[in-house]
Design a protein around this motif. Sequence first.
Motif, PDB file in Angstrom:
ATOM      1  N   HIS A   1       0.825  -1.204   0.000  1.00  0.00           N
ATOM      2  CA  HIS A   1       0.000   0.000   0.000  1.00  0.00           C
ATOM      3  C   HIS A   1       0.865   1.262   0.000  1.00  0.00           C
ATOM      4  O   HIS A   1       0.582   2.209  -0.737  1.00  0.00           O
ATOM      5  N   GLY A   2       1.897   1.267   0.827  1.00  0.00           N
ATOM      6  CA  GLY A   2       2.752   2.440   0.866  1.00  0.00           C
ATOM      7  C   GLY A   2       3.393   2.738  -0.477  1.00  0.00           C
ATOM      8  O   GLY A   2       3.441   3.894  -0.922  1.00  0.00           O
ATOM      9  N   ILE A   3       3.879   1.708  -1.139  1.00  0.00           N
ATOM     10  CA  ILE A   3       4.517   1.901  -2.447  1.00  0.00           C
ATOM     11  C   ILE A   3       3.484   2.354  -3.472  1.00  0.00           C
ATOM     12  O   ILE A   3       3.714   3.309  -4.238  1.00  0.00           O
ATOM     13  N   ASP A   4       2.324   1.689  -3.510  1.00  0.00           N
ATOM     14  CA  ASP A   4       1.301   2.050  -4.485  1.00  0.00           C
ATOM     15  C   ASP A   4       0.813   3.480  -4.289  1.00  0.00           C
ATOM     16  O   ASP A   4       0.494   4.181  -5.265  1.00  0.00           O
ATOM     17  N   ALA A   5       0.726   3.920  -3.028  1.00  0.00           N
ATOM     18  CA  ALA A   5       0.226   5.257  -2.735  1.00  0.00           C
ATOM     19  C   ALA A   5       1.321   6.319  -2.766  1.00  0.00           C
ATOM     20  O   ALA A   5       1.043   7.502  -2.563  1.00  0.00           O
ATOM     21  N   GLY A   6       2.557   5.910  -3.012  1.00  0.00           N
ATOM     22  CA  GLY A   6       3.657   6.865  -3.046  1.00  0.00           C
ATOM     23  C   GLY A   6       3.983   7.463  -1.699  1.00  0.00           C
ATOM     24  O   GLY A   6       4.431   8.617  -1.608  1.00  0.00           O
ATOM     25  N   LEU A   7       3.786   6.690  -0.642  1.00  0.00           N
ATOM     26  CA  LEU A   7       4.030   7.186   0.713  1.00  0.00           C
ATOM     27  C   LEU A   7       5.401   6.739   1.210  1.00  0.00           C
ATOM     28  O   LEU A   7       5.799   5.585   1.012  1.00  0.00           O
ATOM     29  N   GLU A   8       6.109   7.647   1.870  1.00  0.00           N
ATOM     30  CA  GLU A   8       7.340   7.260   2.542  1.00  0.00           C
ATOM     31  C   GLU A   8       7.008   6.263   3.645  1.00  0.00           C
ATOM     32  O   GLU A   8       6.038   6.429   4.380  1.00  0.00           O
ATOM     33  N   ILE A   9       7.816   5.205   3.749  1.00  0.00           N
ATOM     34  CA  ILE A   9       7.558   4.140   4.720  1.00  0.00           C
ATOM     35  C   ILE A   9       8.569   4.198   5.858  1.00  0.00           C
ATOM     36  O   ILE A   9       9.784   4.226   5.617  1.00  0.00           O
ATOM     37  N   ALA A  10       8.061   4.253   7.084  1.00  0.00           N
ATOM     38  CA  ALA A  10       8.888   4.143   8.283  1.00  0.00           C
ATOM     39  C   ALA A  10       8.509   2.862   9.011  1.00  0.00           C
ATOM     40  O   ALA A  10       7.343   2.452   9.007  1.00  0.00           O
ATOM     41  N   VAL A  11       9.487   2.233   9.635  1.00  0.00           N
ATOM     42  CA  VAL A  11       9.258   0.984  10.378  1.00  0.00           C
ATOM     43  C   VAL A  11       9.547   1.234  11.844  1.00  0.00           C
ATOM     44  O   VAL A  11      10.629   1.719  12.200  1.00  0.00           O
ATOM     45  N   ARG A  12       8.590   0.887  12.684  1.00  0.00           N
ATOM     46  CA  ARG A  12       8.730   1.124  14.124  1.00  0.00           C
ATOM     47  C   ARG A  12       8.711  -0.191  14.881  1.00  0.00           C
ATOM     48  O   ARG A  12       7.845  -1.035  14.682  1.00  0.00           O
ATOM     49  N   SER A  13       9.693  -0.353  15.756  1.00  0.00           N
ATOM     50  CA  SER A  13       9.682  -1.452  16.711  1.00  0.00           C
ATOM     51  C   SER A  13       9.467  -0.853  18.092  1.00  0.00           C
ATOM     52  O   SER A  13       8.346  -0.767  18.580  1.00  0.00           O
ATOM     53  N   GLY A  14      10.542  -0.354  18.733  1.00  0.00           N
ATOM     54  CA  GLY A  14      10.383   0.287  20.034  1.00  0.00           C
ATOM     55  C   GLY A  14      10.175   1.787  19.963  1.00  0.00           C
ATOM     56  O   GLY A  14       9.741   2.404  20.929  1.00  0.00           O
ATOM     57  N   GLY A  15      10.516   2.411  18.839  1.00  0.00           N
ATOM     58  CA  GLY A  15      10.353   3.858  18.710  1.00  0.00           C
ATOM     59  C   GLY A  15      11.443   4.657  19.375  1.00  0.00           C
ATOM     60  O   GLY A  15      11.240   5.818  19.726  1.00  0.00           O
ATOM     61  N   HIS A  16      12.648   4.067  19.538  1.00  0.00           N
ATOM     62  CA  HIS A  16      13.722   4.738  20.256  1.00  0.00           C
ATOM     63  C   HIS A  16      14.773   5.363  19.339  1.00  0.00           C
ATOM     64  O   HIS A  16      15.853   5.740  19.801  1.00  0.00           O
ATOM     65  N   SER A  17      14.489   5.477  18.059  1.00  0.00           N
ATOM     66  CA  SER A  17      15.438   6.145  17.175  1.00  0.00           C
ATOM     67  C   SER A  17      15.566   7.615  17.562  1.00  0.00           C
ATOM     68  O   SER A  17      14.567   8.337  17.619  1.00  0.00           O
ATOM     69  N   ARG A  18      16.797   8.063  17.827  1.00  0.00           N
ATOM     70  CA  ARG A  18      16.998   9.467  18.208  1.00  0.00           C
ATOM     71  C   ARG A  18      16.543  10.407  17.108  1.00  0.00           C
ATOM     72  O   ARG A  18      15.916  11.443  17.366  1.00  0.00           O
ATOM     73  N   GLN A  19      16.855  10.066  15.871  1.00  0.00           N
ATOM     74  CA  GLN A  19      16.534  10.946  14.750  1.00  0.00           C
ATOM     75  C   GLN A  19      15.063  10.869  14.351  1.00  0.00           C
ATOM     76  O   GLN A  19      14.616  11.643  13.505  1.00  0.00           O
ATOM     77  N   GLY A  20      14.316   9.941  14.920  1.00  0.00           N
ATOM     78  CA  GLY A  20      12.921   9.784  14.547  1.00  0.00           C
ATOM     79  C   GLY A  20      12.727   8.927  13.322  1.00  0.00           C
ATOM     80  O   GLY A  20      11.713   9.064  12.614  1.00  0.00           O
ATOM     81  N   ASN A  21      13.664   8.008  13.051  1.00  0.00           N
ATOM     82  CA  ASN A  21      13.545   7.166  11.862  1.00  0.00           C
ATOM     83  C   ASN A  21      12.377   6.195  11.927  1.00  0.00           C
ATOM     84  O   ASN A  21      12.031   5.586  10.915  1.00  0.00           O
ATOM     85  N   SER A  22      11.766   6.035  13.096  1.00  0.00           N
ATOM     86  CA  SER A  22      10.638   5.118  13.231  1.00  0.00           C
ATOM     87  C   SER A  22       9.298   5.810  12.975  1.00  0.00           C
ATOM     88  O   SER A  22       8.248   5.223  13.235  1.00  0.00           O
ATOM     89  N   THR A  23       9.328   7.029  12.449  1.00  0.00           N
ATOM     90  CA  THR A  23       8.093   7.701  12.067  1.00  0.00           C
ATOM     91  C   THR A  23       8.374   8.574  10.851  1.00  0.00           C
ATOM     92  O   THR A  23       9.513   8.671  10.385  1.00  0.00           O
ATOM     93  N   THR A  24       7.339   9.191  10.321  1.00  0.00           N
ATOM     94  CA  THR A  24       7.468   9.953   9.084  1.00  0.00           C
ATOM     95  C   THR A  24       6.392  11.026   9.021  1.00  0.00           C
ATOM     96  O   THR A  24       5.290  10.826   9.554  1.00  0.00           O
TER      97      THR A  24
END
Length: 442
Positions: A60-83
């Motif tokens: 769905h993300g690819i078809d809709a042209g959406l940037e995809i972020a992957v979240r496990s614990g959400g502890h990325s300092r830079q916020g790589n687990s969200t978009t």
Amino acid sequence: MSTTGLPPGTSGAAFSGRVLGPGDPEYDEARAVFNGMVDRFPQLITQPATADDVAAAIRHGIDAGLEIAVRSGGHSRQGNSTTEGGLVIDLRRMNSVSIDPVARLARVGGGATWSEVGRAAQEHGLATTGCRQDQAGVAGPTLSGGSGWLERELGLACDSLVSIDLVTADGQQLTASETEHPDLFWALHGGGGNFGVATALTFRLHPIPAVATTTLLWPWAAYGEVVRTFRGIFDGAPPNALGGAVVAMTDPPGTVVPAELNGGLVTKVLAVHTGSPRELTELIAALLALGPGFVQQAETAPAAIRPSPNGPAGLRSFWRTEYLRSLPDQAIDEYAGWMAQVPDQTVVRMAIAPWGGAVAAGADRWPAPFRQAPWVLAPIARWASPARDDHILGWIGALHNLSGHERMVTGIDPANQARLSAAKSAYDPGNVFHLNQNIPPA
């Protein structure tokens, strides 16, 4: 809120998890991550329950042209687990942990935390390296290496990997191991989340039912002498079973220690040993001879080792890891001077931890970088007010400059970098998974 399918008009795939958007009551809680400086608004938050759900979310993300972020614990300092405006694949519903005590294996869902793994393993007298922040997700730290209290004896967390179940950018579900997709398995030992979404990880466990720990505290004035003594213990090549850290820290009032050690800067040592308490006492005799104002000795399960609390999720935070080629007296003095200028209303921990042992032994086998570093410097600062951001970040930047003389500036070996890029080209040629320490396709 949708519970049966992703929005229509794209893949149309069935989805057994949950899908949240800005209008849903749970949306704000679901989008929040550990670092309060990261405040992003995804268009969709998918919370898959199965690997099929993960594949559907990717399509769905690819078809809709959406940037995809992957979240496990959400502890990325830079916020790589969200978009911002994209699609989050939030794995926290996939947090199962299954222990096979006979084979000494743990099968861990991609959304599990290290605390969940540790508690399940300790019921059988087993352990693996884990992570110093036990609320962090398992997948992110492991795929980047994974540093924890038992690393000098067991290696980094990735060293205990047996296999990884992955959903790739084209929706393929595969297992990477020494015998299946070995190129990918190699790349996942330090290449991070560049190659797909890890839906399950299998770890080799080790028979360590208990560890001996000693916590020591001194007034701040003792910092330089304590660090030099700590350095001397590890320069003396102690057994790999010995680990720990020396920490410069602020501590809020109320900690159960002598009154003179409350409310200001404190020097702390946490020593960890997989042998007996008596052996640990002998190994750290030089530190005990310095007359700490607080001594706490315990024998506990590895999962029960607790670092100093850094406060709840949602505080503004900055942390980093510096890999040091040496720890000279001048650097120790400069770190002490930096810490003495800690800004008001800021909770700070600056840990210096020894590497070597099994960490260095894996340097030639896997691509995780910096494994030859003898010392690791890991500061974290947390505060509440956005108005203090510039001042505190400038202060932290000064530490980065101080450590430049000792810092190992080389990262991944060029030959390993080429192999990682080749794996990226094979499994994610379109760089769909780029919210990470990105490896461009070859």
